[in-house]
Motif scaffolding. Structure first.
Motif, short mmCIF file in Angstrom:
data_model
loop_
_atom_site.label_atom_id
_atom_site.label_comp_id
_atom_site.label_asym_id
_atom_site.label_seq_id
_atom_site.Cartn_x
_atom_site.Cartn_y
_atom_site.Cartn_z
N LYS A 43 0.92 -1.33 -0.05
CA LYS A 43 -0.15 0.01 -0.10
C LYS A 43 1.08 1.34 0.02
CE LYS A 43 -2.78 1.44 3.48
NZ LYS A 43 -4.01 1.00 4.42
N GLU A 44 1.92 1.10 0.93
CA GLU A 44 2.83 2.43 0.84
C GLU A 44 3.54 2.50 -0.63
OE1 GLU A 44 5.51 1.46 3.96
OE2 GLU A 44 4.18 1.86 5.57
N VAL A 45 3.92 1.51 -1.19
CA VAL A 45 4.40 1.59 -2.71
C VAL A 45 3.54 2.16 -3.62
CG1 VAL A 45 5.15 0.30 -4.63
CG2 VAL A 45 5.89 -0.15 -2.08
N ILE A 46 2.05 1.72 -3.42
CA ILE A 46 1.03 2.42 -4.28
C ILE A 46 0.98 3.77 -4.05
CG2 ILE A 46 -1.26 2.44 -4.84
CD1 ILE A 46 -1.24 -0.26 -4.05
N SER A 47 1.08 4.43 -2.81
CA SER A 47 1.31 5.71 -2.59
C SER A 47 2.46 6.57 -3.13
CB SER A 47 1.11 5.97 -0.87
OG SER A 47 0.03 5.47 -0.27
N LEU A 48 3.42 5.48 -3.16
CA LEU A 48 4.57 6.56 -3.94
C LEU A 48 4.19 6.65 -5.33
CD1 LEU A 48 7.53 4.34 -2.43
CD2 LEU A 48 7.10 6.83 -1.97
N VAL A 49 3.46 5.65 -6.03
CA VAL A 49 3.21 5.89 -7.34
C VAL A 49 2.44 6.79 -7.76
CG1 VAL A 49 1.73 4.43 -9.24
CG2 VAL A 49 3.31 3.26 -7.83
N LYS A 50 1.40 7.04 -6.79
CA LYS A 50 0.30 8.17 -6.90
C LYS A 50 1.14 9.60 -6.83
CE LYS A 50 -2.77 7.82 -3.59
NZ LYS A 50 -2.13 7.02 -2.56
N ASP A 51 2.22 9.78 -5.92
CA ASP A 51 2.92 10.80 -6.03
C ASP A 51 3.75 11.14 -7.27
OD1 ASP A 51 2.43 11.14 -3.04
OD2 ASP A 51 4.54 10.32 -2.78
N LYS A 52 3.52 10.60 -8.14
CA LYS A 52 4.02 10.84 -9.32
C LYS A 52 2.98 11.33 -10.46
CE LYS A 52 7.86 8.49 -8.15
NZ LYS A 52 8.92 9.52 -7.65
N PHE A 53 1.83 11.69 -9.94
CA PHE A 53 0.84 12.24 -10.85
C PHE A 53 0.05 13.34 -10.65
CE2 PHE A 53 1.48 7.60 -11.72
CZ PHE A 53 1.59 7.64 -13.17
N ASP A 54 -0.54 14.17 -11.20
CA ASP A 54 -1.36 15.25 -10.93
C ASP A 54 -2.62 14.73 -10.77
OD1 ASP A 54 0.78 17.16 -11.55
OD2 ASP A 54 0.75 16.29 -13.56
N TYR A 55 -3.30 13.88 -11.34
CA TYR A 55 -4.72 13.39 -11.09
C TYR A 55 -4.80 12.17 -11.08
CZ TYR A 55 -5.85 18.37 -12.37
OH TYR A 55 -5.90 19.61 -12.39
N VAL A 56 -5.48 11.46 -10.03
CA VAL A 56 -5.62 9.95 -9.90
C VAL A 56 -6.98 9.85 -9.83
CG1 VAL A 56 -5.14 8.03 -8.60
CG2 VAL A 56 -3.27 9.90 -8.60
N VAL A 57 -7.62 9.11 -10.76
CA VAL A 57 -9.15 8.71 -10.91
C VAL A 57 -8.96 7.16 -10.13
CG1 VAL A 57 -11.20 8.24 -12.14
CG2 VAL A 57 -9.78 10.31 -12.38
N ILE A 58 -9.87 6.93 -9.21
CA ILE A 58 -9.89 5.47 -8.59
C ILE A 58 -11.44 5.07 -8.86
CG2 ILE A 58 -9.78 3.96 -6.79
CD1 ILE A 58 -7.73 5.93 -5.74
N ASP A 59 -11.54 3.80 -9.63
CA ASP A 59 -12.90 3.27 -9.95
C ASP A 59 -12.80 2.02 -8.88
OD1 ASP A 59 -15.18 1.94 -10.68
OD2 ASP A 59 -14.36 1.12 -12.44
N GLY A 60 -13.70 2.35 -7.69
CA GLY A 60 -13.84 1.33 -6.72
C GLY A 60 -14.84 0.45 -6.77
N GLU A 61 -14.68 -0.56 -6.17
CA GLU A 61 -15.94 -1.57 -6.06
C GLU A 61 -16.83 -1.02 -5.03
OE1 GLU A 61 -15.18 -5.75 -4.40
OE2 GLU A 61 -13.69 -4.92 -3.28
N ALA A 62 -18.34 -1.78 -5.07
CA ALA A 62 -19.12 -1.11 -4.12
C ALA A 62 -18.64 -0.98 -2.77
CB ALA A 62 -20.30 -2.15 -4.17
N GLY A 63 -18.83 0.36 -2.09
CA GLY A 63 -18.48 0.56 -0.71
C GLY A 63 -17.00 1.21 -0.89
#
Length: 260
Positions: free
Chosen positions: A123-143
């Motif tokens: 999860k921390e690694v994914i957070s690092l990935v997000k830091d490289k972007f200006d906009y992040v769109v997350i398509d979540g499952e229900a809830g």
């Protein structure tokens, strides 16, 4: 998260068109911000966002996680630790570059048995990935719990999608209650999607009948035959006309929360 990264999470009950909304959001952002870095994250196990965006997925975050977990289960902890060190680079390798945006899929839900330290690291690694972007769109499952547990603990914009059903409206209010205790968000609003209309016009009576509690409705999107056809045929939403109801509705919602 980078100071100026905008993280847009899309949630709601099943069958309300979250993936359609998410994919069109990516399309609108790419057109509005051609010089910005945009990441689409598919957090739904069905992996439908890749089809809508015309992306071929070869490796998911869960594929990487499973390989690490299976190595631990085999008792080769040294190799597991090496894999943990490599996971950052492997996750970057799993990101698919497309026309104007990047894409990554989380994959299937957690299996029975918890390797919390490994999952926390990922999860921390994914957070690092997000830091490289200006906009992040997350398509979540229900809830919202799954998004919170496996992808992030903070979003900037939370979009709750519902149809005109009482159940859909109840679910978004429940999600807001969960989000208030589990997720830090800055702005929140509802996208009313697939709403019955007459010649594309939604009556005030229909709008009044929808109880969204104290949640503001950012846009009402009538049932869109063009989007339905794209869903059915698995077409890339980047080819959907700008004048279609769903594109106009998503733009209106993004405008309402001052994203575009």
């Amino acid at each position: 998260m980078a100071e100026n990264t905008k993280v847009l999470a899309v949630s709601g009950k099943g069958g309300v068109g979250k993936t359609s909304i998410s994919s069109v959001m990516v399309k609108v952002l790419v057109k509005a911000f051609p010089n910005k870095k945009i990441l689409a994250i598919d957090a739904d196990p069905a992996v439908g966002l890749s089809t809508a965006l015309g992306v071929e997925v070869k490796t998911t975050i869960d594929d990487i996680r499973k390989e690490i977990v299976s190595t631990v289960q085999d008792g080769d902890t040294k190799t597991a630790m090496e894999l943990l060190g490599e996971s950052r680079y492997r996750i970057f390798d799993a990101i698919v570059e497309s026309n104007g945006f990047s894409f990554i899929a989380i994959g299937r839900p957690e299996a029975a048995g918890c390797y919390c330290k490994i999952n926390t690291y990922l999860k921390e690694v994914i957070s690092l990935v997000k830091d490289k972007f200006d906009y992040v769109v997350i398509d979540g499952e229900a809830g919202i719990e799954q998004i919170n547990r496996r992808v992030m603990e903070k979003v900037t914009h939370l979009f709750l999608v519902t149809d005109s059903s009482k159940k859909g409206c109840q679910v978004i209010q429940t999600i807001k209650g969960v989000a208030d205790s589990l997720v830090m968000y800055e702005k929140i609003g509802v996208i009313a999607n697939r709403i019955p209309s007459e010649n594309g016009t939604i009556s005030e009576n229909v709008k009044k009948a929808m109880d969204t509690g104290n949640l503001p409705v950012l846009s009402y999107i009538p049932s869109d035959s063009t989007m339905a056809e794209f869903d059915l045929m698995g077409k890339n939403v980047f080819f959907i006309p700008e004048e279609s109801s769903i594109v106009k509705g998503v733009k209106e919602a993004l405008n309402a929360l001052e994203i575009i």
